[in-house]
Design an enzyme around this catalytic site. Structure first.
Site, PDB file in Angstrom:
ATOM      1  N   GLY A 197      42.047  47.153   7.653  1.00 51.50           N
ATOM      2  CA  GLY A 197      42.745  48.184   8.306  1.00 51.50           C
ATOM      3  C   GLY A 197      44.228  48.082   7.962  1.00 51.50           C
TER       4      GLY A 197
ATOM      5  N   ASN B 254      44.463  39.780  14.131  1.00 50.58           N
ATOM      6  CA  ASN B 254      43.196  39.865  14.220  1.00 50.58           C
ATOM      7  C   ASN B 254      42.646  38.767  15.173  1.00 50.58           C
ATOM      8  OD1 ASN B 254      41.095  41.397  11.482  1.00 50.58           O
ATOM      9  ND2 ASN B 254      43.076  42.083  12.473  1.00 50.58           N
TER      10      ASN B 254
ATOM     11  N   HIS C 111      34.923  48.416  17.042  1.00 50.70           N
ATOM     12  CA  HIS C 111      35.071  47.620  15.967  1.00 50.70           C
ATOM     13  C   HIS C 111      35.462  46.187  15.993  1.00 50.70           C
ATOM     14  CE1 HIS C 111      34.377  47.108  11.564  1.00 50.70           C
ATOM     15  NE2 HIS C 111      35.516  46.953  11.290  1.00 50.70           N
ATOM     16  N   TRP C 112      36.603  46.230  16.794  1.00 52.55           N
ATOM     17  CA  TRP C 112      37.255  44.949  17.017  1.00 52.55           C
ATOM     18  C   TRP C 112      36.579  44.030  18.290  1.00 52.55           C
ATOM     19  CZ3 TRP C 112      42.918  47.035  17.052  1.00 52.55           C
ATOM     20  CH2 TRP C 112      43.380  47.507  15.542  1.00 52.55           C
TER      21      TRP C 112
END
Length: 271
Positions: free
Chosen positions: A29, A37, A242-243
Site C-alpha cells: 500500500g 505495518n 485487511h490490516w
C-alpha cells in the site's frame, strides 16, 4: 534503522529483540513501511529477534531498476539480507504483498524458512477472479496519480479497517507523508508475479490469517492458497478488514505467538 548492501540494492531494516529470528514483511500500500505495518506488534514479540524490513521501493529502501516480477525480486533480496545478517533460518510474517514475498522465499529457499504467517497474502488469484476489489482499485489509483492527495490516502486507509475510528488523522498523515517520500513508479497494475504454480513447494507449516470483511484481498481468495499449501491452516477474524495485525492486534499477537511456539499447524505425524 540500518541498511544492508544486498548486491544490486540496499535494504533498510530495523533489528530489535533477541532470540529466534522473525522477519516481518509489509504490504504494498502507499506509504507502507515495515515499522508502520508492524511497529505496534513488536512489544508482544520482544523475546524474538525481530527483523522488520522495508521492501525494495518502499520506505527507506530504494527501488532498483528491474523488469523482474516484484514478488520474485523482493524475495531474493530479503534472502540475501538474511545471509548478510548471519541468519540461517527464520520465521516469516508477511501481510498482503509481504505475505507473497514470504511464500516465494519458502518456495525458493525452504531451508531458510521455519514457519510462515501470512495475512491475506497476494500473489495468488482465483481463476474466476472478478474486477479488482475496491481496496486494490484504490491502491492502484493512488499509485497512478501524478500528485496523490491526502484525501485519497484517507479514503484508502479507511478501506483497510472495519472500524473506521482506527483510521486516525495521525495515521493518515503518517502514511500520506511516507507515500510522498517513496511514491513507487510502477506500471498499473504492477507486475507482482504469480505464485500459484508453486504453492505445493511450500513445506513450512503455514498459518493464514484473514479479516472476514477484507475488501482488498477478499476471504473468497483464501481457499486456493489453503488448498495449495500442504501444511496450512486458516484463522478468520470477524469485524476486520485487511490490516489484521493493526485492527485486531491483541488477537493477532496471541494467535501468532501460539503458532510460532508450535501450538498450531504442527507437522503431520508419521504412522
Amino acid at each position: 534503522m540500518s541498511t544492508l548492501d544486498v548486491g544490486d540494492a540496499r535494504l533498510a531494516y530495523t533489528d530489535v529483540g533477541s532470540g529466534t529470528p522473525v522477519v516481518w514483511l509489509h504490504g504494498s500500500g502507499p506509504g507502507a513501511t515495515g515499522m508502520s505495518n508492524f511497529g505496534g506488534n513488536l512489544p508482544a514479540f520482544e523475546d524474538y529477534r525481530n527483523i522488520v524490513v522495508d521492501l525494495p521501493g518502499w520506505g527507506s529502501s530504494p527501488r532498483p531498476a528491474t523488469d523482474e516480477p516484484l514478488i520474485f525480486h523482493a524475495a531474493e533480496r530479503v534472502s540475501r539480507a538474511l545471509t548478510a545478517l548471519g541468519i540461517e533460518r527464520a520465521h516469516l510474517v508477511g501481510n498482503s504483498y509481504g505475505g507473497a514475498v514470504a511464500m516465494r522465499m519458502a518456495m525458493r529457499h525452504p531451508d531458510r524458512v521455519d514457519r510462515l504467517v501470512l495475512m491475506a497474502p497476494g500473489g495468488v488469484l482465483p481463476v474466476d477472479a472478478p474486477a479488482w476489489p475496491i481496496g486494490l482499485d484504490r491502491l492502484f489509483a493512488y499509485m497512478a496519480a501524478e500528485k496523490p492527495s491526502r484525501a485519497a490516502m484517507a479514503e484508502f486507509v479507511r478501506l483497510m479497517v472495519f472500524d473506521e475510528t482506527l483510521a486516525t488523522e495521525s495515521l493518515i498523515d503518517e502514511r500520506y507523508e511516507s507515500s510522498l517520500r517513496a511514491h513507487p513508479e510502477l506500471p498499473i497494475p504492477p507486475n507482482f508475479g504469480d505464485l500459484t504454480p508453486d504453492l505445493a513447494l511450500i513445506a513450512a507449516p503455514t498459518l493464514l490469517v484473514w479479516g472476514r470483511e477484507d475488501q482488498t484481498v477478499p476471504l473468497t481468495w483464501a481457499p486456493k492458497i489453503l488448498e495449495g499449501i500442504p501444511n496450512a491452516e486458516l484463522r478468520v477474524l470477524p469485524h476486520c478488514r485487511h490490516w489484521v495485525q493493526y485492527e485486531r492486534a491483541p488477537e493477532f499477537n496471541h494467535i501468532v505467538r501460539e503458532f510460532l511456539q508450535g501450538g498450531a499447524a504442527a507437522a503431520p505425524s508419521e504412522g
